[in-house]
Design a protein around this motif. Structure first.
Motif, PDB file in Angstrom:
ATOM      1  N   SER A 217      30.589 -36.193 -71.567  1.00  0.00           N
ATOM      2  CA  SER A 217      31.443 -37.079 -72.629  1.00  0.00           C
ATOM      3  C   SER A 217      30.428 -37.123 -74.026  1.00  0.00           C
ATOM      4  O   SER A 217      31.120 -36.883 -75.130  1.00  0.00           O
ATOM      5  CB  SER A 217      31.765 -38.481 -72.151  1.00  0.00           C
ATOM      6  OG  SER A 217      32.406 -38.403 -71.070  1.00  0.00           O
ATOM      7  N   LYS A 229      39.197 -36.160 -73.163  1.00  0.00           N
ATOM      8  CA  LYS A 229      40.205 -36.263 -72.362  1.00  0.00           C
ATOM      9  C   LYS A 229      39.811 -36.093 -71.056  1.00  0.00           C
ATOM     10  O   LYS A 229      39.079 -35.155 -70.660  1.00  0.00           O
ATOM     11  CB  LYS A 229      41.226 -35.369 -72.755  1.00  0.00           C
ATOM     12  CG  LYS A 229      42.577 -35.172 -71.947  1.00  0.00           C
ATOM     13  CD  LYS A 229      43.518 -34.202 -72.616  1.00  0.00           C
ATOM     14  CE  LYS A 229      44.572 -33.718 -71.787  1.00  0.00           C
ATOM     15  NZ  LYS A 229      45.369 -32.694 -72.420  1.00  0.00           N
ATOM     16  N   THR A 230      40.391 -36.798 -70.052  1.00  0.00           N
ATOM     17  CA  THR A 230      39.926 -36.657 -68.719  1.00  0.00           C
ATOM     18  C   THR A 230      40.016 -35.318 -67.893  1.00  0.00           C
ATOM     19  O   THR A 230      39.430 -34.627 -67.175  1.00  0.00           O
ATOM     20  CB  THR A 230      40.571 -37.504 -67.698  1.00  0.00           C
ATOM     21  OG1 THR A 230      41.844 -37.469 -67.769  1.00  0.00           O
ATOM     22  CG2 THR A 230      40.123 -39.229 -67.870  1.00  0.00           C
ATOM     23  N   SER A 244      37.635 -43.249 -66.127  1.00  0.00           N
ATOM     24  CA  SER A 244      37.921 -43.808 -67.507  1.00  0.00           C
ATOM     25  C   SER A 244      36.745 -44.744 -67.891  1.00  0.00           C
ATOM     26  O   SER A 244      36.589 -44.885 -69.078  1.00  0.00           O
ATOM     27  CB  SER A 244      39.168 -44.247 -67.216  1.00  0.00           C
ATOM     28  OG  SER A 244      40.281 -43.356 -67.004  1.00  0.00           O
ATOM     29  N   MET A 247      33.956 -42.908 -69.522  1.00  0.00           N
ATOM     30  CA  MET A 247      34.209 -42.360 -70.641  1.00  0.00           C
ATOM     31  C   MET A 247      34.322 -43.381 -71.737  1.00  0.00           C
ATOM     32  O   MET A 247      33.859 -43.009 -72.912  1.00  0.00           O
ATOM     33  CB  MET A 247      35.390 -41.324 -70.471  1.00  0.00           C
ATOM     34  CG  MET A 247      35.193 -40.147 -69.445  1.00  0.00           C
ATOM     35  SD  MET A 247      36.715 -39.074 -69.180  1.00  0.00           S
ATOM     36  CE  MET A 247      36.905 -38.167 -70.810  1.00  0.00           C
ATOM     37  N   VAL A 248      34.974 -44.338 -71.382  1.00  0.00           N
ATOM     38  CA  VAL A 248      35.176 -45.434 -72.629  1.00  0.00           C
ATOM     39  C   VAL A 248      33.981 -45.966 -72.853  1.00  0.00           C
ATOM     40  O   VAL A 248      33.670 -46.201 -74.144  1.00  0.00           O
ATOM     41  CB  VAL A 248      36.242 -46.312 -72.153  1.00  0.00           C
ATOM     42  CG1 VAL A 248      37.407 -45.638 -72.038  1.00  0.00           C
ATOM     43  CG2 VAL A 248      36.033 -47.294 -71.172  1.00  0.00           C
ATOM     44  N   ILE A 251      32.062 -43.713 -75.093  1.00  0.00           N
ATOM     45  CA  ILE A 251      32.818 -43.861 -76.463  1.00  0.00           C
ATOM     46  C   ILE A 251      32.240 -45.050 -77.172  1.00  0.00           C
ATOM     47  O   ILE A 251      31.750 -44.988 -78.453  1.00  0.00           O
ATOM     48  CB  ILE A 251      34.314 -43.881 -76.310  1.00  0.00           C
ATOM     49  CG1 ILE A 251      34.990 -42.681 -75.936  1.00  0.00           C
ATOM     50  CG2 ILE A 251      34.797 -44.553 -77.457  1.00  0.00           C
ATOM     51  CD1 ILE A 251      36.450 -42.682 -75.508  1.00  0.00           C
ATOM     52  N   TYR A 264      40.419 -41.697 -76.715  1.00  0.00           N
ATOM     53  CA  TYR A 264      40.386 -41.393 -75.628  1.00  0.00           C
ATOM     54  C   TYR A 264      41.748 -41.110 -74.913  1.00  0.00           C
ATOM     55  O   TYR A 264      42.723 -41.946 -75.170  1.00  0.00           O
ATOM     56  CB  TYR A 264      39.644 -42.802 -74.531  1.00  0.00           C
ATOM     57  CG  TYR A 264      39.800 -42.530 -72.930  1.00  0.00           C
ATOM     58  CD1 TYR A 264      39.113 -41.537 -72.492  1.00  0.00           C
ATOM     59  CD2 TYR A 264      40.667 -43.184 -72.240  1.00  0.00           C
ATOM     60  CE1 TYR A 264      39.001 -41.221 -71.229  1.00  0.00           C
ATOM     61  CE2 TYR A 264      40.597 -43.048 -70.732  1.00  0.00           C
ATOM     62  CZ  TYR A 264      39.769 -42.080 -70.395  1.00  0.00           C
ATOM     63  OH  TYR A 264      39.783 -41.970 -68.943  1.00  0.00           O
ATOM     64  N   TRP A 291      41.461 -49.840 -80.247  1.00  0.00           N
ATOM     65  CA  TRP A 291      41.659 -48.574 -79.364  1.00  0.00           C
ATOM     66  C   TRP A 291      42.907 -48.896 -78.751  1.00  0.00           C
ATOM     67  O   TRP A 291      43.467 -47.916 -77.853  1.00  0.00           O
ATOM     68  CB  TRP A 291      40.511 -48.398 -78.764  1.00  0.00           C
ATOM     69  CG  TRP A 291      39.343 -47.573 -79.009  1.00  0.00           C
ATOM     70  CD1 TRP A 291      39.365 -46.165 -78.790  1.00  0.00           C
ATOM     71  CD2 TRP A 291      38.188 -47.887 -79.787  1.00  0.00           C
ATOM     72  NE1 TRP A 291      38.126 -45.664 -79.075  1.00  0.00           N
ATOM     73  CE2 TRP A 291      37.521 -46.742 -79.952  1.00  0.00           C
ATOM     74  CE3 TRP A 291      37.714 -49.085 -80.069  1.00  0.00           C
ATOM     75  CZ2 TRP A 291      36.172 -46.584 -80.611  1.00  0.00           C
ATOM     76  CZ3 TRP A 291      36.504 -49.045 -80.641  1.00  0.00           C
ATOM     77  CH2 TRP A 291      35.760 -47.941 -81.272  1.00  0.00           C
TER      78      TRP A 291
END
Length: 329
Positions: A217, A229-230, A244, A247-248, A251, A264, A291
């Motif tokens: 990521s 994106k997953t 998720s 990943m967030v 971010i 995302y 977001w």
């Protein structure tokens, strides 16, 4: 979030944030990224029960979810007629009478996502709507075609009118720890996209560990990805809450260090309205209200919209309708 508030932000502000310019690959930062799997899984397990929105609040959240859907068809038997029907649904995702009952004047999805061959048909069908066309590219879903062809595919989709390009990374770079190769690949994809926004698909179900997900990521964001994106939706494991969360948080860290907001997109396996509510609450808890808009958050989904419509109809009428009343096209 009220229905009126949902309406004010439902329409896609396609370029509401500065593009991610990327940065030089910082290997100290990358190597320093870790992932405590047991802690992540414990936190993820609490998410479905942390927030419970009901009645008007739930309806408003579901309307917001619709505005964040990338309405998708990626089948071998796709036809231009099917894509045109999908685009009509994208323009009017909820029946006008139902929207009126909910106090909404107009609502569209975030984008329509198709293979390259269907881009021109989608662009024509969406003309004047403000809804962008997203094209999957770079040898989707495996990403194993020759590199020069992957770059050419991006260029052809942009030329055909795609405003967003969903690229797939080479998983072998992550699995082998070759972060420079992943950075260089993503940087080249970003350059080939030009003005089109680029979503980097990590195919997280094939990356082995949550630490790999976190590092991939970060490297993709450093190389200029506008979204991470997953999944392609074609893997055996697609979007999950632990992935998720990783990943967030990547971010969030990137934004804290650079000031740049990255979008995302969870994709694959999100088909129920209740799942959409969980993902929206995750974004609110971890990244904040900014977001919760379609320029920074999307669902990659096809069947999700139908279930959300059924829940909205239940809110208005008190009864669930049959699924066939909410067909995609």
């Amino acid at each position: 979030m009220t229905t009126a508030a949902a309406e004010r932000t439902a329409q896609l502000p396609q370029v509401a944030e500065p593009r991610n310019p990327g940065m030089d690959l910082d290997m100290d930062w990358v190597r320093g990224v870790q992932a405590n799997t047991s802690a992540i899984e414990r936190r993820a397990a609490t998410l479905p029960g942390r927030r419970s929105v009901k009645k008007a609040h739930q309806a408003a959240w579901l309307l917001r979810a619709i505005s964040c859907i990338d309405l998708t068809t990626l089948s071998g038997d796709d036809t231009e007629a099917r894509v045109r029907r999908l685009c009509a649904k994208a323009r009017q995702p909820v029946a006008p009478a139902l929207l009126e009952a909910l106090g909404m004047e107009r609502l569209t999805v975030g984008a329509v996502c198709v293979y390259h061959d269907m881009v021109a048909a989608a662009v024509e069908a969406l003309e004047g709507s403000g809804i962008p066309v997203a094209a999957v590219s770079t040898g989707f879903p495996a990403g194993l075609s020759p590199f020069h062809l992957r770059l050419a595919e991006i260029g052809e989709s942009v030329k055909a009118g795609a405003q967003e390009i969903d690229i797939v990374i080479s998983r072998r770079h992550v699995l082998g720890g070759n972060w420079q190769a992943l950075y260089d690949e993503m940087h080249a994809f970003r350059a080939a996209c030009g003005a089109a926004h680029v979503k980097a698909i990590l195919a997280t179900g094939e990356l082995g560990t949550l630490r790999n997900v976190a590092r991939a990521s970060l490297v993709c964001m450093m190389a200029g990805a506008d979204f991470i994106k997953t999944s392609t939706g074609k893997e055996s494991v697609n979007a999950t809450l632990p992935v998720s969360l990783v990943m967030v948080r990547a971010i969030r860290e990137y934004h804290e260090r650079t000031g740049i907001r990255i979008g995302y997109k969870p994709a694959g396996g999100i088909s129920k309205a209740k799942d959409a509510l969980v993902y929206l609450s995750l974004m609110k808890d971890e990244l904040g209200d900014r977001w919760l808009r379609p320029d920074l958050f999307r669902f990659g989904a096809s069947s999700l919209l139908g279930d959300i419509e059924r829940q909205l109809e239940h809110y208005v009428s008190g009864a669930y309708s049959a699924g066939y009343r909410h067909a995609m096209g």
